[in-house]
Design a protein around this motif. Structure first.
Motif, PDB file in Angstrom:
ATOM      1  N   LEU A  91     -13.289 -13.106   6.290  1.00 19.33           N
ATOM      2  CA  LEU A  91     -11.934 -12.569   6.279  1.00 19.33           C
ATOM      3  C   LEU A  91     -10.890 -13.659   6.059  1.00 19.33           C
ATOM      4  CD1 LEU A  91     -10.312  -9.972   6.641  1.00 19.33           C
ATOM      5  CD2 LEU A  91     -10.225 -10.458   9.085  1.00 19.33           C
ATOM      6  N   HIS A  94     -10.324 -14.277   2.372  1.00 23.89           N
ATOM      7  CA  HIS A  94      -9.769 -13.025   1.852  1.00 23.89           C
ATOM      8  C   HIS A  94      -8.281 -12.951   2.192  1.00 23.89           C
ATOM      9  CE1 HIS A  94      -9.703  -8.835   0.606  1.00 23.89           C
ATOM     10  NE2 HIS A  94      -9.063  -8.561   1.737  1.00 23.89           N
ATOM     11  N   THR A  95      -7.923 -13.337   3.391  1.00 23.44           N
ATOM     12  CA  THR A  95      -6.518 -13.337   3.805  1.00 23.44           C
ATOM     13  C   THR A  95      -5.739 -14.393   3.027  1.00 23.44           C
ATOM     14  OG1 THR A  95      -7.171 -12.616   6.003  1.00 23.44           O
ATOM     15  CG2 THR A  95      -4.992 -13.555   5.798  1.00 23.44           C
ATOM     16  N   ASP A  98      -5.032 -13.053  -0.443  1.00 24.82           N
ATOM     17  CA  ASP A  98      -4.314 -11.781  -0.501  1.00 24.82           C
ATOM     18  C   ASP A  98      -2.844 -12.056  -0.785  1.00 24.82           C
ATOM     19  OD1 ASP A  98      -3.665  -9.171  -0.395  1.00 24.82           O
ATOM     20  OD2 ASP A  98      -4.019  -8.905   1.752  1.00 24.82           O
ATOM     21  N   HIS A 104      -0.114  -6.547   5.127  1.00 22.90           N
ATOM     22  CA  HIS A 104      -1.512  -6.902   4.865  1.00 22.90           C
ATOM     23  C   HIS A 104      -1.932  -8.101   5.710  1.00 22.90           C
ATOM     24  CE1 HIS A 104      -2.708  -4.289   1.543  1.00 22.90           C
ATOM     25  NE2 HIS A 104      -1.429  -4.304   1.205  1.00 22.90           N
ATOM     26  N   LYS A 107      -2.402  -6.885   9.221  1.00 22.82           N
ATOM     27  CA  LYS A 107      -3.629  -6.085   9.303  1.00 22.82           C
ATOM     28  C   LYS A 107      -4.844  -6.996   9.361  1.00 22.82           C
ATOM     29  CE  LYS A 107      -5.625  -4.849   5.791  1.00 22.82           C
ATOM     30  NZ  LYS A 107      -6.651  -4.717   4.838  1.00 22.82           N
ATOM     31  N   ASN A 108      -4.865  -8.007   8.492  1.00 23.94           N
ATOM     32  CA  ASN A 108      -5.995  -8.937   8.478  1.00 23.94           C
ATOM     33  C   ASN A 108      -6.080  -9.745   9.767  1.00 23.94           C
ATOM     34  OD1 ASN A 108      -6.820  -8.083   5.989  1.00 23.94           O
ATOM     35  ND2 ASN A 108      -5.891  -9.757   4.873  1.00 23.94           N
ATOM     36  N   LEU A 112      -9.124  -9.763  12.312  1.00 24.45           N
ATOM     37  CA  LEU A 112      -9.710 -11.024  12.739  1.00 24.45           C
ATOM     38  C   LEU A 112      -9.797 -11.087  14.270  1.00 24.45           C
ATOM     39  CD1 LEU A 112     -10.830 -13.772  11.921  1.00 24.45           C
ATOM     40  CD2 LEU A 112      -8.498 -14.645  11.949  1.00 24.45           C
TER      41      LEU A 112
END
Length: 169
Positions: A91, A94-95, A98, A104, A107-108, A112
């Protein structure tokens, strides 16, 4: 508490499984989004092992497979702590890639946090550190008890031997 843990893990894992399947179906869009990060990671991968894949499409597919497998493991209650750790580790990049808005990011970060809780959850059972510390303490107490018993037995044996020497015969 077990039904709550089971439901929470399944809910937490669902986003990773669904997102992983979507990514496997159409990895091209995600590969373009991840390209800035993969371009920075490529030299490190090439130095580590030249056989490792370095193209963004393959790296995105590998992460998607890892998300699906770890998400299913977390949802089904198998290898939950390692699965949560794998998802949390995946993650982070990915964060970083992003380009979404603050929602977002939040949310991440929430995901986490949930994954970190799942990674350290021992389901009410003592963790490895607690068990090893207490096993060492128990064994040290046993050794001290054995030493005291041996000393006591030696004193009794010495006293018996001294008494036996004093007896006629």
């Amino acid at each position: 508490m077990r039904p709550v843990r089971t439901a929470a893990r399944a809910l937490l894992a669902s986003i990773f499984v669904v997102d992983g399947i979507r990514t496997l179906a159409r990895p091209e869009a995600r590969a373009e989004t991840a390209r800035p990060l993969t371009d920075r990671v490529t030299p490190l991968l090439e130095r580590t092992d030249p056989r490792l894949p370095t193209d963004p499409l393959t790296l995105v597919r590998v992460k998607a497979v890892a998300d699906v497998v770890a998400g299913l493991a977390l949802a089904t209650g198998r290898f939950t702590r390692p699965a949560a750790a794998v998802l949390a580790a995946g993650l982070i990049p990915h964060t970083a890639t992003d380009k979404g808005d603050r929602d977002h990011l939040l949310k991440n970060l929430g995901l986490l946090g949930g994954l970190l809780l799942a990674a350290v959850d021992t389901e009410g059972r003592p963790g490895l550190r607690y068990r090893t510390t207490h096993a060492v303490d128990r064994s040290q107490r046993s050794v001290r008890r054995a030493v005291r018993t041996a000393r006591r037995e030696a004193k009794i044996a010495a006293a018996s031997a001294a008494a036996a020497r004093k007896l006629p015969g």
